[in-house]
Structure formats: C-alpha cells, structure tokens
Enzyme design. Structure first.
Site, short mmCIF file in Angstrom:
data_model
loop_
_atom_site.label_atom_id
_atom_site.label_comp_id
_atom_site.label_asym_id
_atom_site.label_seq_id
_atom_site.Cartn_x
_atom_site.Cartn_y
_atom_site.Cartn_z
CE LYS A 105 -4.43 -1.70 1.72
NZ LYS A 105 -5.44 -1.36 2.83
CE LYS A 131 -14.56 -4.83 -0.27
NZ LYS A 131 -13.58 -3.75 0.69
CE LYS A 186 -9.44 -12.33 -1.37
NZ LYS A 186 -9.22 -12.21 0.20
#
Ligand code: TRP
Length: 336
Positions: A117, A202, A199
């Site tokens: 991040k 969203k 995976k």
C-alpha cells in the site's frame, strides 16, 4: 437446568470501500449464514480502516450504508449476529492506541500489505496506514474472539494480532483470548476475471470483478470478456486452465453442480456458450439479493434500528474488555 455452554466467538471485518463482489458473496457473506446458529458472530464494517487512504466523505458515507444493506440483503440476520460500524464503538480506537504501545516499529515495517500500500499511495504514507494491523488487532481482541475468518492476504495480520495479545498477556496476565484463523470448509475462492491467478478484489479495476449489485447486462458482458485460454475445452484444471477453472467453480458454487457435470454439459461447445451459462447462474443468484437490497436501502427506519442495536450490543462487550484493560494498565479507573 443445564448450564448454557458459552459458544465460540467469531469476528470479521470488512472495509466499506469499493463494491462488494461476487467473491465476497461466495467466499464470505454466503457462509456467514451457516455460522450463525453455531457461533456468536460479530460482523464489523470497518470504516476507521478506510481512512488510511484518502476518501471522499459523501462516497464513504454511502459506501458504509451500502455495505450494511448488502450484509442484510445477503441474508445475515441482525438478531442472530451483531452487525455494526467500527467507528461507532469508540473502544476500537482506544484499544488501538493502547496496543500501539505494545507493538514494535520493526514488526509493522515487515507487513507485506503495508509495503504494497505504501508503494501504491507513495504520496500518503501516513501513520494510520503503518499501524493498520494494530487497529485490526484491537477489533479482534476487544471481543475476546476465538475465530477469525480470513483470506490468505490477512494471515500476517492475524499472526501479529496473536503476537501482540500474547505479549500483553505475558505482562498483565490473561486479558485477551488468543484468536485463531477460521477457514471454512465450504466456499470457493473466486479469482479475478482478467488475471485468474489473483483473487477477485473490489479494489482492482472494474472489469476484473463482478459486483453484487452489477446489472444483468454488465454481468454478462464482464463474463464474456473473462480471460480463458485457446483450447476451448471446459475441463477443471486450475493449474493449466485457471480462467476456465474459475468460471467453473463460480458456477459450481452457485448451482451446487459438480465440476464433472459442468464439464460434461459444456465441453466441446465453445467457451461462448459456457460463459453465457455462467452468466445465467450468476444473474439468477444475485437477482434476489439485489431486489432485497433495494427494499432494505429504502427502509431508513429499519437500517437505523439495525445500526443502533449493533452499536449497543458490540459496545457492551467491548466495554467489558476495556474495563479489564484499564485496570491492568493502571490508567484512571472507571469507578473508584
Ligand atoms: N484488514 C481486513 C481486510 O482488509 C479487514 C479487517 C479489519 C478485519 N479488521 C478486521 C478482518 C478484523 C478480520 C478481523 O480484509
């Protein structure tokens, strides 16, 4: 009368960012319904965690309510489960601060999600992003949680939560229950439509996932464009044919049909027909949830009531843990 046995407690958190996906539904939400009679479950919409990246306030507020309405629309019973917003139980932030003092800079710097991040938001590497796992540990430890359903990406965070809890307990005695990961027996892992070895997420681009609230024509379009391979055979082989395997497991999860059964029906017919059939099964599964979602989101009084009751029930449990923590630490006692 026989004494009621204390049930194991489950805690899970989900961020109110982006759109909940078919992956969230198949991998998590749908299974939550199977847990509610056996466990004491808390589901928290972790809006404080969302603040670690810059959010538009109007959008965030909408996303918070949308997430709660989607939980309910997916069938989660707000009486059997505690559904609430993290930010409405102030003990999360309090315990987060306390546990910051029992967590080392070195440990946090090693978190792979932080590193990812930080690279992605290089202009905003704030302290909240750094201590994100401590707030997550507080979420879990506040409720004396036994089991935490998590995906592989959160394993490291659960590990650090256990380390923090053990460290605290070693100093102050048994304050926190040491949580364990919970890996459900049922529930396929849904992969990205464009990169089927990752995976479905969203926070990835729109065309890689199906949102629970996607309209039927969008669902069909996204599935038609899903990456497969050049073989044209509908065979379950996740290693060599991850795209096809992903579509098959979506269909299997939603219809209960076996891979062999699906393979027998669609092999040799071309991927176009198969993808349309997958779309049919996804549309059929999501349609009742979408209808329920519309109904619930229009019912402000009901949402308010679920929100108030969740806050109260979660708050009461959290308060008990905080009283214990206060006493052990020697900060000002609640009662003299
Ligand atoms: N970090 C989790 C995620 O991104 C969300 C989360 C926050 C969570 N607090 C939690 C999950 C506590 C489980 C338990 O998926």
């Amino acid at each position: 009368m026989a004494e009621q046995v204390q049930r194991q407690r489950i805690f899970s958190g989900i961020q109110p960012t982006g759109n909940l996906t078919l992956g969230n539904y198949i991998g998590a939400l749908r299974n939550f319904n199977l847990l509610q009679d056996e466990y004491d479950c808390l589901y928290s919409i972790v809006d404080l965690h969302a603040l670690t990246v810059r959010q538009d306030p109007t959008e965030l507020r909408k996303a918070c309510l949308r997430t709660m309405a989607l939980f309910l629309a997916s069938g989660l019973d707000p009486e059997k489960n505690i559904i609430y917003f993290q930010s409405q139980v102030s003990a999360h932030a309090e315990l987060g601060w306390v546990l910051d003092n029992f967590t080392y800079m070195g440990e946090m710097s090693r978190m792979t999600q932080f590193k990812d991040k930080a690279a992605k938001h290089a202009d905003n590497i704030n302290c909240g992003l750094f201590t994100y796992p401590v707030l997550m540990a507080s979420d879990i430890l506040l409720y004396q949680t036994n089991l935490v359903p998590i995906g592989a990406d959160q394993k490291q965070h659960l590990e650090i939560c256990r380390d923090i809890a053990e460290r605290f307990n070693a100093i102050y005695g048994d304050v926190f229950t040491i949580p364990e990961g919970y890996f459900p027996k049922v529930g396929a892992r849904v992969m990205s439509l464009q990169e089927p070895t990752r995976k479905m997420s969203k926070s990835d681009p729109e065309d890689t996932y199906i949102a629970i609230l996607d309209k039927p024509e969008i669902i069909r379009k996204k599935l038609r464009r899903a990456i497969t391979d050049s073989e044209n055979s509908v065979v379950y082989d996740p290693e060599n044919k991850p795209g096809v395997a992903n579509l098959m497991s979506i269909m299997s999860a939603l219809t209960g049909r076996s891979m062999d059964d699906i393979s027998n029906e669609y092999s040799g017919q071309g991927y176009g027909k198969f993808k349309d059939a997958v779309a049919d099964s996804v549309i059929a599964a999501l349609e009742p949830i979408q209808r329920e979602y519309e109904r619930i989101s229009a019912d402000k009084a009901y949402l308010q009531q679920v929100m108030d009751s969740g806050r109260e029930r979660a708050g009461a449990i959290a308060h008990r843990t905080m009283l214990k923590v206060r006493k052990k630490l020697g900060i000002a006692p609640w009662k003299l």
